[in-house]
Design a protein around this motif. Structure first.
Motif, PDB file in Angstrom:
ATOM      1  N   PRO A   1       0.827  -1.204   0.000  1.00 23.93           N
ATOM      2  CA  PRO A   1       0.000   0.000   0.000  1.00 23.93           C
ATOM      3  C   PRO A   1       0.866   1.261   0.000  1.00 23.93           C
ATOM      4  CG  PRO A   1      -0.905  -1.603   1.510  1.00 23.93           C
ATOM      5  CD  PRO A   1       0.440  -2.137   1.070  1.00 23.93           C
ATOM      6  N   GLY A   2       0.449   2.238  -0.805  1.00 20.97           N
ATOM      7  CA  GLY A   2       1.182   3.485  -0.943  1.00 20.97           C
ATOM      8  C   GLY A   2       2.190   3.475  -2.078  1.00 20.97           C
ATOM      9  N   ARG A   3       2.568   2.309  -2.529  1.00 16.82           N
ATOM     10  CA  ARG A   3       3.564   2.193  -3.598  1.00 16.82           C
ATOM     11  C   ARG A   3       2.916   2.361  -4.970  1.00 16.82           C
ATOM     12  NH1 ARG A   3       7.893  -2.715  -4.410  1.00 16.82           N
ATOM     13  NH2 ARG A   3       8.933  -1.785  -6.177  1.00 16.82           N
ATOM     14  N   ILE A   4       3.643   2.974  -5.871  1.00 20.45           N
ATOM     15  CA  ILE A   4       3.185   3.145  -7.253  1.00 20.45           C
ATOM     16  C   ILE A   4       3.850   2.074  -8.101  1.00 20.45           C
ATOM     17  CG2 ILE A   4       3.176   4.669  -9.268  1.00 20.45           C
ATOM     18  CD1 ILE A   4       3.132   7.020  -7.258  1.00 20.45           C
ATOM     19  N   TYR A   5       3.031   1.320  -8.836  1.00 22.09           N
ATOM     20  CA  TYR A   5       3.517   0.247  -9.696  1.00 22.09           C
ATOM     21  C   TYR A   5       3.244   0.579 -11.157  1.00 22.09           C
ATOM     22  CZ  TYR A   5       3.799  -2.953  -5.677  1.00 22.09           C
ATOM     23  OH  TYR A   5       4.110  -3.556  -4.494  1.00 22.09           O
ATOM     24  N   PRO A   6       4.197   0.293 -12.036  1.00 24.68           N
ATOM     25  CA  PRO A   6       3.872   0.336 -13.466  1.00 24.68           C
ATOM     26  C   PRO A   6       2.826  -0.750 -13.724  1.00 24.68           C
ATOM     27  CG  PRO A   6       6.240   0.241 -13.140  1.00 24.68           C
ATOM     28  CD  PRO A   6       5.595  -0.028 -11.808  1.00 24.68           C
ATOM     29  N   LEU A   7       1.876  -0.479 -14.569  1.00 25.30           N
ATOM     30  CA  LEU A   7       0.778  -1.402 -14.830  1.00 25.30           C
ATOM     31  C   LEU A   7       0.571  -1.522 -16.328  1.00 25.30           C
ATOM     32  CD1 LEU A   7      -1.631  -3.035 -13.648  1.00 25.30           C
ATOM     33  CD2 LEU A   7      -2.918  -0.898 -13.658  1.00 25.30           C
ATOM     34  N   GLN A   8       0.512  -2.755 -16.799  1.00 29.36           N
ATOM     35  CA  GLN A   8       0.298  -3.014 -18.219  1.00 29.36           C
ATOM     36  C   GLN A   8      -0.904  -3.945 -18.333  1.00 29.36           C
ATOM     37  OE1 GLN A   8       3.428  -5.149 -20.449  1.00 29.36           O
ATOM     38  NE2 GLN A   8       3.607  -3.239 -21.574  1.00 29.36           N
ATOM     39  N   LEU A   9      -1.943  -3.502 -19.032  1.00 30.81           N
ATOM     40  CA  LEU A   9      -3.175  -4.270 -19.190  1.00 30.81           C
ATOM     41  C   LEU A   9      -3.323  -4.722 -20.627  1.00 30.81           C
ATOM     42  CD1 LEU A   9      -5.574  -1.909 -17.224  1.00 30.81           C
ATOM     43  CD2 LEU A   9      -4.480  -3.987 -16.380  1.00 30.81           C
ATOM     44  N   GLU A  10      -3.802  -5.954 -20.791  1.00 25.60           N
ATOM     45  CA  GLU A  10      -4.029  -6.474 -22.134  1.00 25.60           C
ATOM     46  C   GLU A  10      -5.358  -7.215 -22.164  1.00 25.60           C
ATOM     47  OE1 GLU A  10      -1.908  -9.136 -25.632  1.00 25.60           O
ATOM     48  OE2 GLU A  10      -0.993  -9.024 -23.656  1.00 25.60           O
ATOM     49  N   GLY A  11      -6.218  -6.821 -23.103  1.00 28.93           N
ATOM     50  CA  GLY A  11      -7.510  -7.478 -23.295  1.00 28.93           C
ATOM     51  C   GLY A  11      -7.392  -8.617 -24.281  1.00 28.93           C
ATOM     52  N   ARG A  12      -8.471  -9.370 -24.404  1.00 20.39           N
ATOM     53  CA  ARG A  12      -8.442 -10.519 -25.321  1.00 20.39           C
ATOM     54  C   ARG A  12      -8.284 -10.094 -26.777  1.00 20.39           C
ATOM     55  NH1 ARG A  12     -14.321 -12.268 -23.823  1.00 20.39           N
ATOM     56  NH2 ARG A  12     -15.352 -10.366 -24.408  1.00 20.39           N
ATOM     57  N   ASP A  13      -8.569  -8.811 -27.065  1.00 21.67           N
ATOM     58  CA  ASP A  13      -8.406  -8.301 -28.423  1.00 21.67           C
ATOM     59  C   ASP A  13      -6.961  -7.899 -28.721  1.00 21.67           C
ATOM     60  OD1 ASP A  13      -8.237  -6.086 -26.832  1.00 21.67           O
ATOM     61  OD2 ASP A  13      -9.900  -5.013 -27.760  1.00 21.67           O
ATOM     62  N   GLY A  14      -6.072  -8.024 -27.714  1.00 27.21           N
ATOM     63  CA  GLY A  14      -4.665  -7.726 -27.908  1.00 27.21           C
ATOM     64  C   GLY A  14      -4.285  -6.274 -27.682  1.00 27.21           C
ATOM     65  N   ILE A  15      -5.265  -5.415 -27.398  1.00 32.53           N
ATOM     66  CA  ILE A  15      -4.953  -4.014 -27.133  1.00 32.53           C
ATOM     67  C   ILE A  15      -4.220  -3.910 -25.807  1.00 32.53           C
ATOM     68  CG2 ILE A  15      -5.937  -1.741 -26.618  1.00 32.53           C
ATOM     69  CD1 ILE A  15      -8.137  -2.377 -28.632  1.00 32.53           C
ATOM     70  N   LEU A  16      -3.111  -3.176 -25.812  1.00 29.81           N
ATOM     71  CA  LEU A  16      -2.251  -3.047 -24.646  1.00 29.81           C
ATOM     72  C   LEU A  16      -2.321  -1.622 -24.112  1.00 29.81           C
ATOM     73  CD1 LEU A  16      -0.166  -4.817 -23.127  1.00 29.81           C
ATOM     74  CD2 LEU A  16       1.569  -3.782 -24.573  1.00 29.81           C
ATOM     75  N   ILE A  17      -2.551  -1.483 -22.804  1.00 28.34           N
ATOM     76  CA  ILE A  17      -2.587  -0.182 -22.140  1.00 28.34           C
ATOM     77  C   ILE A  17      -1.492  -0.183 -21.092  1.00 28.34           C
ATOM     78  CG2 ILE A  17      -3.926   1.378 -20.685  1.00 28.34           C
ATOM     79  CD1 ILE A  17      -6.446   0.073 -21.951  1.00 28.34           C
ATOM     80  N   THR A  18      -0.641   0.833 -21.108  1.00 27.38           N
ATOM     81  CA  THR A  18       0.430   0.958 -20.127  1.00 27.38           C
ATOM     82  C   THR A  18       0.218   2.232 -19.327  1.00 27.38           C
ATOM     83  OG1 THR A  18       1.953  -0.201 -21.604  1.00 27.38           O
ATOM     84  CG2 THR A  18       2.930   1.085 -19.830  1.00 27.38           C
ATOM     85  N   THR A  19       0.262   2.104 -18.001  1.00 27.56           N
ATOM     86  CA  THR A  19       0.048   3.231 -17.102  1.00 27.56           C
ATOM     87  C   THR A  19       0.751   2.932 -15.784  1.00 27.56           C
ATOM     88  OG1 THR A  19      -1.653   4.679 -16.157  1.00 27.56           O
ATOM     89  CG2 THR A  19      -2.147   2.318 -16.226  1.00 27.56           C
ATOM     90  N   SER A  20       0.442   3.672 -14.754  1.00 32.94           N
ATOM     91  CA  SER A  20       0.925   3.360 -13.409  1.00 32.94           C
ATOM     92  C   SER A  20      -0.222   3.606 -12.447  1.00 32.94           C
ATOM     93  CB  SER A  20       2.142   4.204 -13.037  1.00 32.94           C
ATOM     94  OG  SER A  20       1.819   5.568 -13.057  1.00 32.94           O
TER      95      SER A  20
END
Length: 92
Positions: A45-64
């Motif tokens: 808790p409190g920590r910021i993590y890089p986050l990468q999301l991928e849906g079944r359609d292959g679209i990739l979202i990168t955020t934190s």
């Protein structure tokens, strides 16, 4: 104590992500201001993590995202037949 959310949460299916250092996570639900995930790794808790999301359609979202809370919700049997922890976390 009853808490109201700022934004409505939406259940999702087939959306997976990776947190820093390649911790696989499954998205439970999301809203405009947050996301709930399950992972075998405890998130600090409190920590910021890089986050990468991928849906079944292959679209990739990168955020934190910053971890607001994290709790152990149970265990699952892993491929070695051992009990592995399951953590659920809320990030914003």
């Amino acid at each position: 104590m009853y808490l109201t959310r700022q934004h409505r949460r939406h259940r999702v299916a087939d959306l997976h992500g990776t947190l820093q250092f390649a911790h696989p996570a499954t998205v439970i639900d999301l809203s405009r201001s947050g996301i709930a995930v399950e992972s075998a790794e405890r998130l600090a808790p409190g920590r910021i993590y890089p986050l990468q999301l991928e849906g079944r359609d292959g679209i990739l979202i990168t955020t934190s995202a910053r971890v607001v809370w994290c709790k152990l919700t149970g265990t699952l049997e892993n491929e070695d037949g051992e009990a592995a922890p399951v953590f659920r976390a809320g990030l914003e």
